[in-house]
Design a protein around this motif. Structure first.
Motif, PDB file in Angstrom:
ATOM      1  N   HIS A   1      33.255  12.207  -2.243  1.00 31.31           N
ATOM      2  CA  HIS A   1      33.573  13.023  -0.755  1.00 31.31           C
ATOM      3  C   HIS A   1      34.374  14.172  -0.967  1.00 31.31           C
ATOM      4  O   HIS A   1      35.222  14.460  -0.238  1.00 31.31           O
ATOM      5  CB  HIS A   1      34.081  11.920   0.111  1.00 31.31           C
ATOM      6  N   LYS A   2      34.404  14.639  -2.297  1.00 37.57           N
ATOM      7  CA  LYS A   2      35.550  15.752  -2.728  1.00 37.57           C
ATOM      8  C   LYS A   2      34.566  17.227  -2.493  1.00 37.57           C
ATOM      9  O   LYS A   2      33.856  17.543  -2.735  1.00 37.57           O
ATOM     10  CB  LYS A   2      35.953  15.794  -4.206  1.00 37.57           C
ATOM     11  N   VAL A   3      35.661  17.976  -1.969  1.00 36.27           N
ATOM     12  CA  VAL A   3      35.273  19.572  -1.459  1.00 36.27           C
ATOM     13  C   VAL A   3      36.194  20.247  -2.061  1.00 36.27           C
ATOM     14  O   VAL A   3      37.512  20.326  -1.847  1.00 36.27           O
ATOM     15  CB  VAL A   3      35.058  19.784   0.022  1.00 36.27           C
ATOM     16  N   SER A   4      35.907  21.075  -2.888  1.00 39.26           N
ATOM     17  CA  SER A   4      37.134  22.251  -3.606  1.00 39.26           C
ATOM     18  C   SER A   4      36.576  23.504  -3.272  1.00 39.26           C
ATOM     19  O   SER A   4      35.124  23.628  -3.648  1.00 39.26           O
ATOM     20  CB  SER A   4      37.023  21.554  -5.112  1.00 39.26           C
ATOM     21  N   PHE A   5      37.323  24.345  -3.375  1.00 36.12           N
ATOM     22  CA  PHE A   5      36.802  25.812  -3.184  1.00 36.12           C
ATOM     23  C   PHE A   5      38.104  26.660  -3.599  1.00 36.12           C
ATOM     24  O   PHE A   5      39.302  26.517  -3.517  1.00 36.12           O
ATOM     25  CB  PHE A   5      36.427  26.056  -1.863  1.00 36.12           C
ATOM     26  N   SER A   6      37.686  27.991  -3.992  1.00 31.28           N
ATOM     27  CA  SER A   6      38.557  29.028  -4.050  1.00 31.28           C
ATOM     28  C   SER A   6      38.666  29.568  -2.878  1.00 31.28           C
ATOM     29  O   SER A   6      37.952  29.710  -1.980  1.00 31.28           O
ATOM     30  CB  SER A   6      38.184  29.837  -5.366  1.00 31.28           C
ATOM     31  N   GLY A   7      39.868  30.580  -2.776  1.00 33.71           N
ATOM     32  CA  GLY A   7      40.213  31.538  -1.538  1.00 33.71           C
ATOM     33  C   GLY A   7      41.341  30.795  -0.602  1.00 33.71           C
ATOM     34  O   GLY A   7      41.884  29.737  -0.976  1.00 33.71           O
ATOM     35  N   ASP A   8      41.105  31.125   0.668  1.00 37.01           N
ATOM     36  CA  ASP A   8      42.110  30.854   1.797  1.00 37.01           C
ATOM     37  C   ASP A   8      41.981  29.445   1.975  1.00 37.01           C
ATOM     38  O   ASP A   8      40.746  29.076   2.670  1.00 37.01           O
ATOM     39  CB  ASP A   8      42.041  31.750   2.694  1.00 37.01           C
ATOM     40  N   LYS A   9      42.913  28.415   1.930  1.00 39.04           N
ATOM     41  CA  LYS A   9      43.091  27.295   2.188  1.00 39.04           C
ATOM     42  C   LYS A   9      42.641  26.868   3.789  1.00 39.04           C
ATOM     43  O   LYS A   9      42.040  26.092   3.861  1.00 39.04           O
ATOM     44  CB  LYS A   9      44.553  26.571   1.681  1.00 39.04           C
ATOM     45  N   ALA A  10      43.509  27.608   4.647  1.00 39.66           N
ATOM     46  CA  ALA A  10      43.429  27.686   6.025  1.00 39.66           C
ATOM     47  C   ALA A  10      41.976  27.930   6.490  1.00 39.66           C
ATOM     48  O   ALA A  10      41.583  27.068   7.255  1.00 39.66           O
ATOM     49  CB  ALA A  10      44.377  28.240   6.815  1.00 39.66           C
ATOM     50  N   ALA A  11      41.553  29.013   5.899  1.00 42.40           N
ATOM     51  CA  ALA A  11      40.153  29.213   6.366  1.00 42.40           C
ATOM     52  C   ALA A  11      39.080  28.224   6.030  1.00 42.40           C
ATOM     53  O   ALA A  11      38.199  27.956   6.809  1.00 42.40           O
ATOM     54  CB  ALA A  11      39.946  30.581   5.793  1.00 42.40           C
ATOM     55  N   GLY A  12      39.239  27.579   4.962  1.00 45.10           N
ATOM     56  CA  GLY A  12      38.351  27.043   4.351  1.00 45.10           C
ATOM     57  C   GLY A  12      38.575  25.252   5.379  1.00 45.10           C
ATOM     58  O   GLY A  12      37.427  25.092   5.528  1.00 45.10           O
ATOM     59  N   GLU A  13      39.766  25.154   5.289  1.00 48.41           N
ATOM     60  CA  GLU A  13      39.819  23.703   6.292  1.00 48.41           C
ATOM     61  C   GLU A  13      39.322  24.074   7.503  1.00 48.41           C
ATOM     62  O   GLU A  13      38.735  22.976   8.285  1.00 48.41           O
ATOM     63  CB  GLU A  13      41.357  23.497   6.296  1.00 48.41           C
ATOM     64  N   ASN A  14      39.572  25.101   8.237  1.00 48.86           N
ATOM     65  CA  ASN A  14      39.006  25.421   9.391  1.00 48.86           C
ATOM     66  C   ASN A  14      37.390  25.523   9.716  1.00 48.86           C
ATOM     67  O   ASN A  14      37.151  24.782  10.589  1.00 48.86           O
ATOM     68  CB  ASN A  14      39.462  26.720   9.839  1.00 48.86           C
ATOM     69  N   ALA A  15      36.908  26.118   8.487  1.00 48.96           N
ATOM     70  CA  ALA A  15      35.527  26.060   8.402  1.00 48.96           C
ATOM     71  C   ALA A  15      34.877  24.612   8.444  1.00 48.96           C
ATOM     72  O   ALA A  15      33.784  24.286   9.134  1.00 48.96           O
ATOM     73  CB  ALA A  15      34.944  26.814   7.317  1.00 48.96           C
ATOM     74  N   ILE A  16      35.702  23.721   7.665  1.00 43.59           N
ATOM     75  CA  ILE A  16      34.923  22.307   7.406  1.00 43.59           C
ATOM     76  C   ILE A  16      35.193  21.789   8.978  1.00 43.59           C
ATOM     77  O   ILE A  16      34.067  20.987   9.386  1.00 43.59           O
ATOM     78  CB  ILE A  16      35.871  21.525   6.431  1.00 43.59           C
ATOM     79  N   ARG A  17      36.237  21.781   9.386  1.00 48.06           N
ATOM     80  CA  ARG A  17      36.387  21.237  10.991  1.00 48.06           C
ATOM     81  C   ARG A  17      35.552  21.619  11.873  1.00 48.06           C
ATOM     82  O   ARG A  17      34.885  21.024  12.779  1.00 48.06           O
ATOM     83  CB  ARG A  17      38.061  21.594  11.317  1.00 48.06           C
ATOM     84  N   GLU A  18      35.350  22.932  11.756  1.00 49.63           N
ATOM     85  CA  GLU A  18      34.197  23.683  12.617  1.00 49.63           C
ATOM     86  C   GLU A  18      32.997  23.164  12.669  1.00 49.63           C
ATOM     87  O   GLU A  18      32.084  23.308  13.710  1.00 49.63           O
ATOM     88  CB  GLU A  18      34.292  25.328  12.681  1.00 49.63           C
ATOM     89  N   ALA A  19      32.542  22.854  11.453  1.00 48.66           N
ATOM     90  CA  ALA A  19      31.355  22.189  11.005  1.00 48.66           C
ATOM     91  C   ALA A  19      31.136  20.861  11.514  1.00 48.66           C
ATOM     92  O   ALA A  19      30.162  20.279  11.368  1.00 48.66           O
ATOM     93  CB  ALA A  19      31.044  22.174   9.663  1.00 48.66           C
ATOM     94  N   GLY A  20      32.349  20.197  11.882  1.00 47.61           N
ATOM     95  CA  GLY A  20      32.164  18.933  12.586  1.00 47.61           C
ATOM     96  C   GLY A  20      32.721  17.766  11.459  1.00 47.61           C
ATOM     97  O   GLY A  20      32.443  16.597  11.931  1.00 47.61           O
ATOM     98  N   TYR A  21      33.493  18.252  10.420  1.00 48.66           N
ATOM     99  CA  TYR A  21      34.078  17.280   9.684  1.00 48.66           C
ATOM    100  C   TYR A  21      35.497  17.091   9.512  1.00 48.66           C
ATOM    101  O   TYR A  21      36.227  18.086  10.052  1.00 48.66           O
ATOM    102  CB  TYR A  21      33.383  17.409   8.232  1.00 48.66           C
ATOM    103  N   THR A  22      36.007  16.015   8.870  1.00 46.47           N
ATOM    104  CA  THR A  22      37.424  16.114   8.973  1.00 46.47           C
ATOM    105  C   THR A  22      37.983  16.140   7.621  1.00 46.47           C
ATOM    106  O   THR A  22      37.997  15.117   6.681  1.00 46.47           O
ATOM    107  CB  THR A  22      37.743  14.577   9.504  1.00 46.47           C
ATOM    108  N   PRO A  23      38.523  17.120   7.023  1.00 48.71           N
ATOM    109  CA  PRO A  23      39.058  17.305   5.825  1.00 48.71           C
ATOM    110  C   PRO A  23      40.737  16.799   5.701  1.00 48.71           C
ATOM    111  O   PRO A  23      41.430  16.921   6.601  1.00 48.71           O
ATOM    112  CB  PRO A  23      39.279  18.831   5.749  1.00 48.71           C
ATOM    113  N   GLU A  24      40.835  16.056   4.564  1.00 52.49           N
ATOM    114  CA  GLU A  24      42.102  15.541   4.348  1.00 52.49           C
ATOM    115  C   GLU A  24      42.507  15.917   3.086  1.00 52.49           C
ATOM    116  O   GLU A  24      41.844  15.933   2.078  1.00 52.49           O
ATOM    117  CB  GLU A  24      42.008  13.779   4.340  1.00 52.49           C
ATOM    118  N   ALA A  25      43.827  15.944   2.850  1.00 52.61           N
ATOM    119  CA  ALA A  25      44.657  16.379   1.647  1.00 52.61           C
ATOM    120  C   ALA A  25      44.018  15.331   0.693  1.00 52.61           C
ATOM    121  O   ALA A  25      44.113  14.158   0.719  1.00 52.61           O
ATOM    122  CB  ALA A  25      45.966  16.401   1.770  1.00 52.61           C
ATOM    123  N   ALA A  26      43.675  16.007  -0.600  1.00 57.91           N
ATOM    124  CA  ALA A  26      43.375  15.326  -1.748  1.00 57.91           C
ATOM    125  C   ALA A  26      44.402  14.959  -2.663  1.00 57.91           C
ATOM    126  O   ALA A  26      45.439  15.482  -2.479  1.00 57.91           O
ATOM    127  CB  ALA A  26      42.255  15.810  -2.598  1.00 57.91           C
TER     128      ALA A  26
END
Length: 66
Positions: free
Chosen positions: A41-66
């Motif tokens: 259930h790990k999602v990792s990415f480079s780039g803007d943390k806030a933008a990535g977190e927001n994209a995951i939330r807008e897709a309907g999922y709940t990102p939690e700090a790893a």
């Protein structure tokens, strides 16, 4: 070297979810390195943390700090 952001997305339950999260991140973070692992259930990415977190939330999922 670009730092990677890692989130745990426990509500990702199938390969369709993986595709949805991957596509959302690709659209939000153009050119980012993205890795989505359904087994852990790990999602990792480079780039803007806030933008990535927001994209995951807008897709309907709940990102939690790893």
């Amino acid at each position: 070297m670009t730092d990677k952001t890692v989130f745990i997305v426990n509500d990702m339950t199938c390969n369709h979810c993986v595709g949805t999260v991957t596509k959302a991140l690709q659209q939000a973070l153009l050119g980012a390195e993205i890795s989505v692992d359904l087994a852990t259930h790990k999602v990792s990415f480079s780039g803007d943390k806030a933008a990535g977190e927001n994209a995951i939330r807008e897709a309907g999922y709940t990102p939690e700090a790893a």
